[in-house]
Scaffold this motif. Sequence first.
Motif, PDB file in Angstrom:
ATOM      1  N   VAL A 125      15.567  -0.885 -13.328  1.00 58.83           N
ATOM      2  CA  VAL A 125      15.612  -1.136 -11.887  1.00 58.83           C
ATOM      3  C   VAL A 125      14.984   0.034 -11.141  1.00 58.83           C
ATOM      4  N   SER A 126      15.308   1.250 -11.542  1.00 56.97           N
ATOM      5  CA  SER A 126      14.733   2.439 -10.903  1.00 56.97           C
ATOM      6  C   SER A 126      13.218   2.464 -11.048  1.00 56.97           C
ATOM      7  N   GLN A 127      12.723   2.033 -12.196  1.00 55.03           N
ATOM      8  CA  GLN A 127      11.278   1.969 -12.415  1.00 55.03           C
ATOM      9  C   GLN A 127      10.635   0.981 -11.439  1.00 55.03           C
TER      10      GLN A 127
ATOM     11  N   LEU B  80      11.859   0.023  -8.539  1.00 59.72           N
ATOM     12  CA  LEU B  80      11.983   0.598  -7.195  1.00 59.72           C
ATOM     13  C   LEU B  80      10.875   1.615  -6.947  1.00 59.72           C
ATOM     14  N   LYS B  81      10.583   2.430  -7.955  1.00 54.75           N
ATOM     15  CA  LYS B  81       9.519   3.432  -7.818  1.00 54.75           C
ATOM     16  C   LYS B  81       8.164   2.769  -7.609  1.00 54.75           C
ATOM     17  N   ILE B  82       7.900   1.710  -8.357  1.00 50.29           N
ATOM     18  CA  ILE B  82       6.632   0.992  -8.202  1.00 50.29           C
ATOM     19  C   ILE B  82       6.482   0.500  -6.764  1.00 50.29           C
ATOM     20  N   MET B  83       7.550  -0.090  -6.231  1.00 55.57           N
ATOM     21  CA  MET B  83       7.474  -0.633  -4.867  1.00 55.57           C
ATOM     22  C   MET B  83       7.445   0.476  -3.817  1.00 55.57           C
ATOM     23  N   ARG B  84       8.096   1.588  -4.096  1.00 56.51           N
ATOM     24  CA  ARG B  84       8.024   2.732  -3.180  1.00 56.51           C
ATOM     25  C   ARG B  84       6.614   3.324  -3.176  1.00 56.51           C
ATOM     26  N   ASP B  85       6.011   3.450  -4.352  1.00 57.88           N
ATOM     27  CA  ASP B  85       4.654   3.981  -4.456  1.00 57.88           C
ATOM     28  C   ASP B  85       3.637   3.069  -3.760  1.00 57.88           C
ATOM     29  N   MET B  86       3.923   1.769  -3.726  1.00 62.85           N
ATOM     30  CA  MET B  86       3.047   0.799  -3.044  1.00 62.85           C
ATOM     31  C   MET B  86       3.357   0.728  -1.549  1.00 62.85           C
ATOM     32  N   GLU B  87       4.277   1.551  -1.105  1.00 62.74           N
ATOM     33  CA  GLU B  87       4.711   1.623   0.299  1.00 62.74           C
ATOM     34  C   GLU B  87       5.319   0.307   0.789  1.00 62.74           C
ATOM     35  N   ILE B  88       5.978  -0.380  -0.125  1.00 61.69           N
ATOM     36  CA  ILE B  88       6.710  -1.588   0.223  1.00 61.69           C
ATOM     37  C   ILE B  88       8.149  -1.220   0.570  1.00 61.69           C
ATOM     38  N   LEU B  89       8.677  -0.221  -0.141  1.00 57.22           N
ATOM     39  CA  LEU B  89      10.042   0.231   0.102  1.00 57.22           C
ATOM     40  C   LEU B  89      10.058   1.653   0.624  1.00 57.22           C
ATOM     41  N   ASP B  90      11.090   1.951   1.376  1.00 59.02           N
ATOM     42  CA  ASP B  90      11.401   3.306   1.835  1.00 59.02           C
ATOM     43  C   ASP B  90      12.568   3.806   1.008  1.00 59.02           C
ATOM     44  N   SER B  91      12.589   5.086   0.723  1.00 58.95           N
ATOM     45  CA  SER B  91      13.749   5.661   0.043  1.00 58.95           C
ATOM     46  C   SER B  91      14.215   6.881   0.820  1.00 58.95           C
ATOM     47  N   GLU B  92      15.502   7.091   0.769  1.00 60.54           N
ATOM     48  CA  GLU B  92      16.106   8.228   1.466  1.00 60.54           C
ATOM     49  C   GLU B  92      17.194   8.807   0.585  1.00 60.54           C
ATOM     50  N   ARG B  93      17.104  10.105   0.318  1.00 60.40           N
ATOM     51  CA  ARG B  93      18.122  10.767  -0.495  1.00 60.40           C
ATOM     52  C   ARG B  93      19.231  11.275   0.425  1.00 60.40           C
TER      53      ARG B  93
END
Length: 114
Positions: A58-60, A62-75
């Motif tokens: 799942v994390s992999q 999420l990273k793919i979609m974040r790298d494609m600028e589809i998702l935002d992530s916030e720590r």
Amino acid sequence: MSANITLSMSTLEQLSPVIRIFAHPLRLRILDFLETSTTPQRVTEIVGVCEGAQQAIVSQQLKIMRDMEILDSERRKNCVYYSIKNAEVLYFLDCVRKFDLSSESSSHTPTTKI
């Protein structure tokens, strides 16, 4: 539908990587979950709706979609929260929802695997 609009090769080449996002059922599930969520979701909550998928997988995705600028992530402290960054992808998700393969009258049921 606007069948009289021809897409340029340049446009198609730019869209192709984004469209590939929808070629993976886990990514579709993640997008579906995040769209219906009113707040950003932690990775553990996303894993919980992914029906048996391991957190690493799942994390992999999420990273793919974040790298494609589809998702935002916030720590926040030691948790990462995800939300949809590019709302345009929701148009694709709507098309996926309308493509109901379970309908008996469906004339677009695939007969062969791609």
